[in-house]
Design an enzyme around this catalytic site. Structure first.
Site, mmCIF file in Angstrom:
data_model
loop_
_atom_site.group_PDB
_atom_site.id
_atom_site.type_symbol
_atom_site.label_atom_id
_atom_site.label_comp_id
_atom_site.label_asym_id
_atom_site.label_seq_id
_atom_site.Cartn_x
_atom_site.Cartn_y
_atom_site.Cartn_z
ATOM 1 C CD GLU A 54 21.515 26.098 71.621
ATOM 2 O OE1 GLU A 54 21.469 26.485 70.495
ATOM 3 O OE2 GLU A 54 22.064 24.422 71.423
ATOM 4 C CB CYS A 82 16.168 22.178 69.864
ATOM 5 S SG CYS A 82 17.293 21.716 71.249
ATOM 6 C CB CYS A 85 18.961 24.374 73.906
ATOM 7 S SG CYS A 85 20.072 22.882 73.396
#
Length: 141
Positions: A54, A82, A85
């Protein structure tokens, strides 16, 4: 157009599934759903703690457009982003994130800014991506 996006992610995923990386692919589309960038995890190979797919794909767009304002673009990822990100996504103005597999251990969508909409994509592709992630982690143990 969504089928084209899924096919591109599937093809890219299959190129990296046997690498040293956690097999995660992210791509970004413009408002018309044209794919403008794609990337994968590079954390292990390049020894970058922030080398998540990402963040890598966001950095590609940053460089391409010379702007951190990505409002109107959409991010697709094989795995739920996560918390790290999600923080990067919040900084860009991206407000739509689509993903296939829940990140049960580190998923960040529950703590994200409410300006971002997270949508899980279900179906056989999601099952495939999840099975491949399980195989990857089983090899590590």
């Amino acid at each position: 157009m969504v089928n084209e996006i899924i096919k591109k992610m599937y093809d890219h995923f299959n190129k990296i599934v046997d690498s040293v990386e956690v097999p995660v692919v992210s791509l970004i589309t413009d408002a018309d759903n044209n794919i403008v960038a794609i990337s994968e995890n590079e954390r292990q190979a390049k020894f970058k703690i922030c080398g998540h797919a990402e963040i890598n794909v966001i950095n590609k767009l940053f460089k391409k457009y010379q702007s951190k304002n990505l409002k109107g673009f959409k991010l697709y990822s094989t795995l739920e982003p996560c918390k790290m990100c999600v923080g990067a996504i919040e900084q860009t103005g991206l407000n739509e994130v689509f993903y296939f597999v829940d990140n049960k251990k580190f998923g960040g969508s529950a703590t994200a800014d409410n300006r971002i909409t997270f949508k899980k994509i279900n179906g056989e592709e999601a099952t495939y991506f999840e099975e491949q992630l399980k195989k990857y982690f089983a090899k590590l143990r």
